[in-house]
Design a protein around this motif. Sequence first.
Motif, PDB file in Angstrom:
ATOM      1  N   LYS A 132       0.796  -1.227   0.000  1.00  0.00           N
ATOM      2  CA  LYS A 132       0.000   0.000   0.000  1.00  0.00           C
ATOM      3  C   LYS A 132       0.835   1.287   0.000  1.00  0.00           C
ATOM      4  CE  LYS A 132      -4.667   0.960   1.351  1.00  0.00           C
ATOM      5  NZ  LYS A 132      -5.824   0.463   2.148  1.00  0.00           N
ATOM      6  N   PRO A 133       1.934   1.372   0.759  1.00  0.00           N
ATOM      7  CA  PRO A 133       2.702   2.626   0.743  1.00  0.00           C
ATOM      8  C   PRO A 133       3.292   2.986  -0.623  1.00  0.00           C
ATOM      9  CG  PRO A 133       3.323   1.247   2.620  1.00  0.00           C
ATOM     10  CD  PRO A 133       2.479   0.404   1.727  1.00  0.00           C
ATOM     11  N   TYR A 134       3.389   2.011  -1.501  1.00  0.00           N
ATOM     12  CA  TYR A 134       4.024   2.239  -2.803  1.00  0.00           C
ATOM     13  C   TYR A 134       3.023   2.338  -3.943  1.00  0.00           C
ATOM     14  CZ  TYR A 134       7.977   0.551  -0.047  1.00  0.00           C
ATOM     15  OH  TYR A 134       8.924   0.386   0.935  1.00  0.00           O
ATOM     16  N   ILE A 135       1.730   2.168  -3.636  1.00  0.00           N
ATOM     17  CA  ILE A 135       0.712   2.073  -4.681  1.00  0.00           C
ATOM     18  C   ILE A 135      -0.055   3.378  -4.827  1.00  0.00           C
ATOM     19  CG2 ILE A 135      -1.465   0.975  -5.336  1.00  0.00           C
ATOM     20  CD1 ILE A 135       0.705  -0.956  -5.759  1.00  0.00           C
ATOM     21  N   THR A 136      -0.244   3.783  -6.091  1.00  0.00           N
ATOM     22  CA  THR A 136      -1.165   4.864  -6.436  1.00  0.00           C
ATOM     23  C   THR A 136      -2.188   4.295  -7.411  1.00  0.00           C
ATOM     24  OG1 THR A 136       0.521   6.576  -6.172  1.00  0.00           O
ATOM     25  CG2 THR A 136      -1.399   7.131  -7.516  1.00  0.00           C
ATOM     26  N   GLU A 137      -3.452   4.527  -7.157  1.00  0.00           N
ATOM     27  CA  GLU A 137      -4.478   4.067  -8.090  1.00  0.00           C
ATOM     28  C   GLU A 137      -4.665   5.134  -9.160  1.00  0.00           C
ATOM     29  OE1 GLU A 137      -7.751   1.699  -6.801  1.00  0.00           O
ATOM     30  OE2 GLU A 137      -7.147   1.867  -4.697  1.00  0.00           O
ATOM     31  N   GLY A 138      -4.450   4.736 -10.392  1.00  0.00           N
ATOM     32  CA  GLY A 138      -4.502   5.668 -11.512  1.00  0.00           C
ATOM     33  C   GLY A 138      -3.198   5.644 -12.291  1.00  0.00           C
ATOM     34  N   ARG A 139      -3.202   6.251 -13.427  1.00  0.00           N
ATOM     35  CA  ARG A 139      -2.050   6.223 -14.318  1.00  0.00           C
ATOM     36  C   ARG A 139      -0.919   7.126 -13.813  1.00  0.00           C
ATOM     37  NH1 ARG A 139      -3.551   3.661 -18.920  1.00  0.00           N
ATOM     38  NH2 ARG A 139      -5.795   3.534 -19.340  1.00  0.00           N
TER      39      ARG A 139
END
Length: 309
Positions: A254-261
């Motif tokens: 989760k700390p490394y994830i961004t939802e979207g391009r």
Amino acid sequence: MAYAAVLTAGLFRGSVCSQAALSRAIPRALRHLTLTSIMKSKRKTDHLEKTANAVRQEVVSAAKVCGIANESPTVKRLRLLVADQDFSFKAGQWVDFFIPGVSVVGGFSICSSPGLLEQERVIELAVKYTNHPPALWIHNQCALDSEVAVRVGGEFFFDPQPAAAAGNLVLIAGGVGINPLLSILRHSADLLRERADTGRGWETGTITLLYSAKNTSELLFKKNILDLVNEFPKKIACSFHVTKQTTQISAELKPYITEGRITEKEIRDHISRETLFYICGPPPMTDFFSKLLENSHVPREHICFEKWW
């Protein structure tokens, strides 16, 4: 000296491949490589035709499959023990992949570092499932000890000389476009270790990976990437992007994830005179970001991209 497949958390089913045994396999493997299979493929969309003008090495080397793993639901990873001592590659390059009995030649980026080849005579490939004959063979027929042959090609690579000025790297990946960029990332980590151990070699700046995939299961090599981030927290950073995530994201990711391009702002935030950009992904993505960088006055020689499939 005997070379054994490395077992990674039980993923690879390893076999022991001795150099002598592999040397005996060379004539058998190369006998199947007819002039037709080396010089052309059946369809205009095939790898050899797309890369007809690319630089290639002369060496065609026999290799033996000594490890197989499922990297994701759609991607299979291979470890190949390469026989020819003259076989070498630079981080980011690909191989022509010759399969006995398959007339179509595959083209797959190497995802391991040159250091692994030097130490173990092993390269790694990660191949997505498609209906293309070489990919079908890898997913449906390839087994431990299968004999193939490989030849290195491509002008997309990272090979800094020890005396080169320190600089930053930004690696922009989409989908299986992570393969050559992972090779570059792993090679950069090798250079960091060399610098720490000896005080010599290329002085790396910061290395940032921006990597986009459909969902977290299609983010390849997550653990390998985060291991490098944790090993070199002041040097290596990553940002994972998911565009169609439907399940809950694990706590460790989760700390490394961004939802979207990946956004234009993220790219622009990394622009400097000391930064090199390497881009590999679907052609529309590669076109978009390379044009964005050009329009942001990044010198063309600082923008490298791979877009041959």
